[in-house]
Design an enzyme around this catalytic site. Structure first.
Site, PDB file in Angstrom:
ATOM      1  N   LYS A   1       9.358  41.177 -17.092  1.00 49.42           N
ATOM      2  CA  LYS A   1       9.007  40.872 -18.486  1.00 49.42           C
ATOM      3  C   LYS A   1       9.149  42.117 -19.371  1.00 49.42           C
ATOM      4  O   LYS A   1       9.773  42.071 -20.431  1.00 49.42           O
ATOM      5  CB  LYS A   1       7.559  40.373 -18.559  1.00 49.42           C
ATOM      6  N   ASN A   2       8.563  43.238 -18.924  1.00 51.34           N
ATOM      7  CA  ASN A   2       8.522  44.411 -19.793  1.00 51.34           C
ATOM      8  C   ASN A   2       9.855  45.148 -19.899  1.00 51.34           C
ATOM      9  O   ASN A   2       9.992  46.078 -20.699  1.00 51.34           O
ATOM     10  CB  ASN A   2       7.404  45.365 -19.355  1.00 51.34           C
TER      11      ASN A   2
ATOM     12  N   CYS B   1      -5.990  44.895 -29.470  1.00 48.05           N
ATOM     13  CA  CYS B   1      -5.967  43.774 -28.529  1.00 48.05           C
ATOM     14  C   CYS B   1      -7.037  43.992 -27.475  1.00 48.05           C
ATOM     15  O   CYS B   1      -7.764  44.977 -27.517  1.00 48.05           O
ATOM     16  CB  CYS B   1      -4.585  43.580 -27.927  1.00 48.05           C
TER      17      CYS B   1
ATOM     18  N   ARG C   1      -4.737  50.348 -29.343  1.00 48.03           N
ATOM     19  CA  ARG C   1      -3.270  50.368 -29.257  1.00 48.03           C
ATOM     20  C   ARG C   1      -2.560  50.626 -30.593  1.00 48.03           C
ATOM     21  O   ARG C   1      -1.840  49.772 -31.111  1.00 48.03           O
ATOM     22  CB  ARG C   1      -2.769  49.065 -28.621  1.00 48.03           C
TER      23      ARG C   1
ATOM     24  N   ASP D   1      -0.936  48.586 -15.189  1.00 45.52           N
ATOM     25  CA  ASP D   1      -0.723  47.134 -15.093  1.00 45.52           C
ATOM     26  C   ASP D   1      -1.013  46.576 -13.696  1.00 45.52           C
ATOM     27  O   ASP D   1      -0.925  45.367 -13.488  1.00 45.52           O
ATOM     28  CB  ASP D   1       0.716  46.774 -15.510  1.00 45.52           C
TER      29      ASP D   1
ATOM     30  N   ARG E   1       1.897  34.166 -19.776  1.00 47.07           N
ATOM     31  CA  ARG E   1       2.616  35.178 -20.559  1.00 47.07           C
ATOM     32  C   ARG E   1       3.424  36.093 -19.642  1.00 47.07           C
ATOM     33  O   ARG E   1       4.442  36.639 -20.062  1.00 47.07           O
ATOM     34  CB  ARG E   1       1.626  36.047 -21.349  1.00 47.07           C
TER      35      ARG E   1
HETATM   36  C1  EPZ Z   1       3.711  49.038 -22.340  1.00 44.54           C
HETATM   37  O1  EPZ Z   1       2.854  48.904 -23.459  1.00 44.54           O
HETATM   38  C2  EPZ Z   1       3.605  47.743 -21.580  1.00 44.54           C
HETATM   39  N1  EPZ Z   1       4.034  46.647 -22.441  1.00 44.54           N
HETATM   40  C3  EPZ Z   1       2.171  47.532 -21.113  1.00 44.54           C
HETATM   41  O2  EPZ Z   1       2.098  46.339 -20.348  1.00 44.54           O
HETATM   42  C4  EPZ Z   1       1.759  48.712 -20.233  1.00 44.54           C
HETATM   43  O3  EPZ Z   1       0.416  48.565 -19.843  1.00 44.54           O
HETATM   44  C5  EPZ Z   1       1.935  50.014 -21.014  1.00 44.54           C
HETATM   45  O4  EPZ Z   1       3.305  50.122 -21.511  1.00 44.54           O
HETATM   46  C6  EPZ Z   1       1.642  51.252 -20.184  1.00 44.54           C
HETATM   47  O5  EPZ Z   1       2.472  51.283 -19.074  1.00 44.54           O
HETATM   48  C7  EPZ Z   1       5.330  46.385 -22.571  1.00 44.54           C
HETATM   49  O6  EPZ Z   1       6.197  47.049 -22.005  1.00 44.54           O
HETATM   50  C8  EPZ Z   1       5.701  45.225 -23.412  1.00 44.54           C
HETATM   51  P1  EPZ Z   1       2.181  52.686 -24.428  1.00 44.54           P
HETATM   52  P2  EPZ Z   1       2.951  49.953 -24.683  1.00 44.54           P
HETATM   53  O7  EPZ Z   1       2.794  52.865 -25.764  1.00 44.54           O
HETATM   54  O8  EPZ Z   1       4.348  50.363 -24.862  1.00 44.54           O
HETATM   55  C9  EPZ Z   1      -1.411  54.747 -26.854  1.00 44.54           C
HETATM   56  C10 EPZ Z   1       1.313  44.182 -19.786  1.00 44.54           C
HETATM   57  O9  EPZ Z   1       0.253  43.740 -19.278  1.00 44.54           O
HETATM   58  N2  EPZ Z   1      -0.480  54.788 -28.004  1.00 44.54           N
HETATM   59  O10 EPZ Z   1       2.781  53.408 -23.268  1.00 44.54           O
HETATM   60  O11 EPZ Z   1       2.223  49.341 -25.819  1.00 44.54           O
HETATM   61  C11 EPZ Z   1      -1.783  53.338 -26.441  1.00 44.54           C
HETATM   62  O12 EPZ Z   1      -2.839  52.822 -27.240  1.00 44.54           O
HETATM   63  C12 EPZ Z   1       1.273  45.275 -20.845  1.00 44.54           C
HETATM   64  O13 EPZ Z   1       2.433  43.753 -19.489  1.00 44.54           O
HETATM   65  C13 EPZ Z   1      -0.856  55.439 -29.167  1.00 44.54           C
HETATM   66  O14 EPZ Z   1      -1.979  55.968 -29.267  1.00 44.54           O
HETATM   67  O15 EPZ Z   1       2.073  51.133 -24.069  1.00 44.54           O
HETATM   68  C14 EPZ Z   1      -2.150  53.529 -24.992  1.00 44.54           C
HETATM   69  O16 EPZ Z   1      -3.456  53.995 -24.898  1.00 44.54           O
HETATM   70  C15 EPZ Z   1      -0.111  45.617 -21.267  1.00 44.54           C
HETATM   71  N3  EPZ Z   1       0.023  55.476 -30.220  1.00 44.54           N
HETATM   72  C16 EPZ Z   1      -1.183  54.614 -24.525  1.00 44.54           C
HETATM   73  O17 EPZ Z   1      -0.731  55.271 -25.727  1.00 44.54           O
HETATM   74  C17 EPZ Z   1       1.252  54.908 -30.136  1.00 44.54           C
HETATM   75  O18 EPZ Z   1       2.011  54.962 -31.136  1.00 44.54           O
HETATM   76  C18 EPZ Z   1       0.058  54.124 -23.774  1.00 44.54           C
HETATM   77  O19 EPZ Z   1       0.655  53.054 -24.516  1.00 44.54           O
HETATM   78  C19 EPZ Z   1       1.653  54.260 -28.960  1.00 44.54           C
HETATM   79  C20 EPZ Z   1       0.766  54.213 -27.888  1.00 44.54           C
END
Ligand code: EPZ
Length: 428
Positions: free
Chosen positions: A22-23, A125, A130, A315, A407
């Site tokens: 998915k991701n 969320c 996030r 995850d 999902r």
């Molecule tokens: C991706 O989310 C995945 N989603 C998530 O999977 C996964 O848990 C996550 O990466 C971490 O591996 C998809 O690929 C669609 P991040 P993403 O940006 O890209 C903070 C699932 O269950 N952050 O690496 O949103 C953020 O809040 C999902 O399939 C900022 O502060 O994750 C988090 O604490 C859930 N500012 C951390 O960084 C930003 O601009 C890592 O988030 C961006 C992120």
């Protein structure tokens, strides 16, 4: 609302096919915005997140043809051809972006190709606030002018985006993907330092390169992207889902039995295999994928911290917690990626687990057996953690709010049922 009902105690035996990730599929679909030629993706999973994203892309003018919805193709995944010949809108509305955060990824490609975009902020969320500040800072470094108006990001880059040096203060998967796509069509060279190196980033990079992008440094923390004037179409196969793979490894570890995961790749779940092997679960490669087995013996507790790849993935944290509820001894699981990702713990307590949360760490004292209960979860991975707990528990477990599972886990009740689990969906 549908529910999943599980009568625990059955061992799992046989084989199942791991679906496309998915991701990985979501950013790959968004990459279609970068070219006026067709992008054909194969091995796309049948999931509601995928359908949600198609809605957003269609709203932007992407022409979409989807095949592989029949039962015969269920094993091979969908084939989606996306053609963004004319982008007719650069607006992504709140109602759609809020439901599916990955849709915020459209902002980079829209800016790169159309020099403007108006995309809703996704909002918080269930697993944390996030924010998307890193996506925006990176685009600003590439020359975008950004304003926040009534919950929407209004972005423009009148002369087009320009290559830039951007250092991520911490790793973000989504921001790396967004900037990688934007940089592919920017003028000049972009260097992304401390970039994410999740396998999904590599999958996106390989597809962009097949479309004509010039990217070096895949699988490392520094990506260099030399912008090109245009990208062409291509055909690309989505990688197998490493989180689904890890989930079924833990399901078998929890319930016992022996299962071959067809199409699974051990190189994508580096941190998971030694952890489970040390705990007493047998895992080995086969020429078709990965075989996992556990006989009656108890497994040991673990100590683990979630980290960006190649560390242990957030995850899989909920699934691991469900597993170690019945491990020998005490386990400690520390969550460092999201601030609110222990929502499954109170549900596991309802099943008889012994868990104490101390700040970012869950301390789990193994109990002899979990007992079935009514449970519900507020996110996808937490829900599947509860399914794993239900498989190992004594008696009947009902997992509510199944739409979370739909999902991200393709045909989960069919897949587990095929291995011998007593599991059924109750239509609501
Ligand atoms: C991706 O989310 C995945 N989603 C998530 O999977 C996964 O848990 C996550 O990466 C971490 O591996 C998809 O690929 C669609 P991040 P993403 O940006 O890209 C903070 C699932 O269950 N952050 O690496 O949103 C953020 O809040 C999902 O399939 C900022 O502060 O994750 C988090 O604490 C859930 N500012 C951390 O960084 C930003 O601009 C890592 O988030 C961006 C992120």
């Amino acid at each position: 609302m549908d529910k999943i009902q599980i009568k625990g105690g059955n061992r799992l035996n046989g084989e199942l096919k791991i679906s496309g990730a998915k991701n990985a599929a979501l950013p790959l679909m968004v990459a279609s915005l970068l070219s006026d030629e067709p992008l054909t993706l194969t091995n796309v999973p049948h999931l509601t997140d995928i359908s949600q994203l198609t809605e957003i892309l269609c709203g932007l003018g992407v022409d979409l043809v989807m095949n592989g919805d029949g039962h015969a193709e269920a094993e091979t995944g969908r084939v989606i051809t996306l053609t963004a010949r004319n982008i007719t809108s650069t607006f992504a509305p709140y109602d759609l972006v809020r439901k599916m955060r990955a849709s915020f990824l459209v902002i980079g490609p829209l800016l790169a190709r159309c020099h403007q975009a108006q995309v809703s902020l996704p909002g918080g969320c269930a697993i944390g606030t996030r924010p998307v500040d890193l996506h925006l800072k990176g685009l600003e470094a590439m020359g975008a002018e950004i304003e926040l108006i009534e919950g929407y990001v209004h972005a423009k880059a009148p002369g087009g985006l320009k290559g830039a040096h951007f250092h991520f203060p911490f790793v973000s998967v989504g921001a790396t993907e967004n900037l990688m796509m934007a940089a592919s069509l920017a003028k000049g060279t972009t260097v992304l330092e401390n970039a994410a190196q999740e396998p999904e980033i590599t999958d996106l990079g390989l597809c962009l390169m097949a479309m004509g992008a010039k990217i070096s440094g895949l699988n490392t923390r520094t990506l260099t992207i030399e912008g090109v004037d245009r990208l062409n179409g291509t055909a690309y196969r989505v990688m197998p889902d490493r989180i689904e793979t890890g989930t079924y490894l833990m399901a078998v570890a929890a319930a016992g039995g022996e299962v071959e995961l067809i199409g699974a790749r051990s190189d994508l779940i580096g941190a998971v295999i030694p952890l489970l092997s040390n705990a007493g679960v047998k895992i080995g490669e086969t020429n078709r994928g990965i075989k996992v087995s556990r006989n009656g013996a108890h497994y040991e507790g673990v100590e683990v911290t979630t980290e960006p790849y190649p560390g242990f993935p957030t995850d899989l944290q909920a699934q691991l917690m469900a597993l170690v509820c019945t491990a020998k001894g005490t386990s400690r699981i520390t969550e460092t990626i999201f601030e609110n990702r222990f929502m499954h713990a109170p549900e596991l307590l309802r099943m008889g687990a012994d868990i104490a949360i101390e700040h970012q760490t869950a301390v789990i004292r193994g109990v002899e057996r979990l007992k079935g209960a009514q449970v519900m979860a507020t996110d996808l991975r937490a829900s599947v953690g509860l399914v794993i707990a239900g498989l190992a528990a004594e008696g009947e477990t009902t997992v509510n709010r199944v739409y979370h599972l739909d999902r991200g886990f393709e045909r989960i009740e069919e897949k587990l049922g095929g291995l011998g689990a007593d599991i059924r969906r109750i239509k609501g």
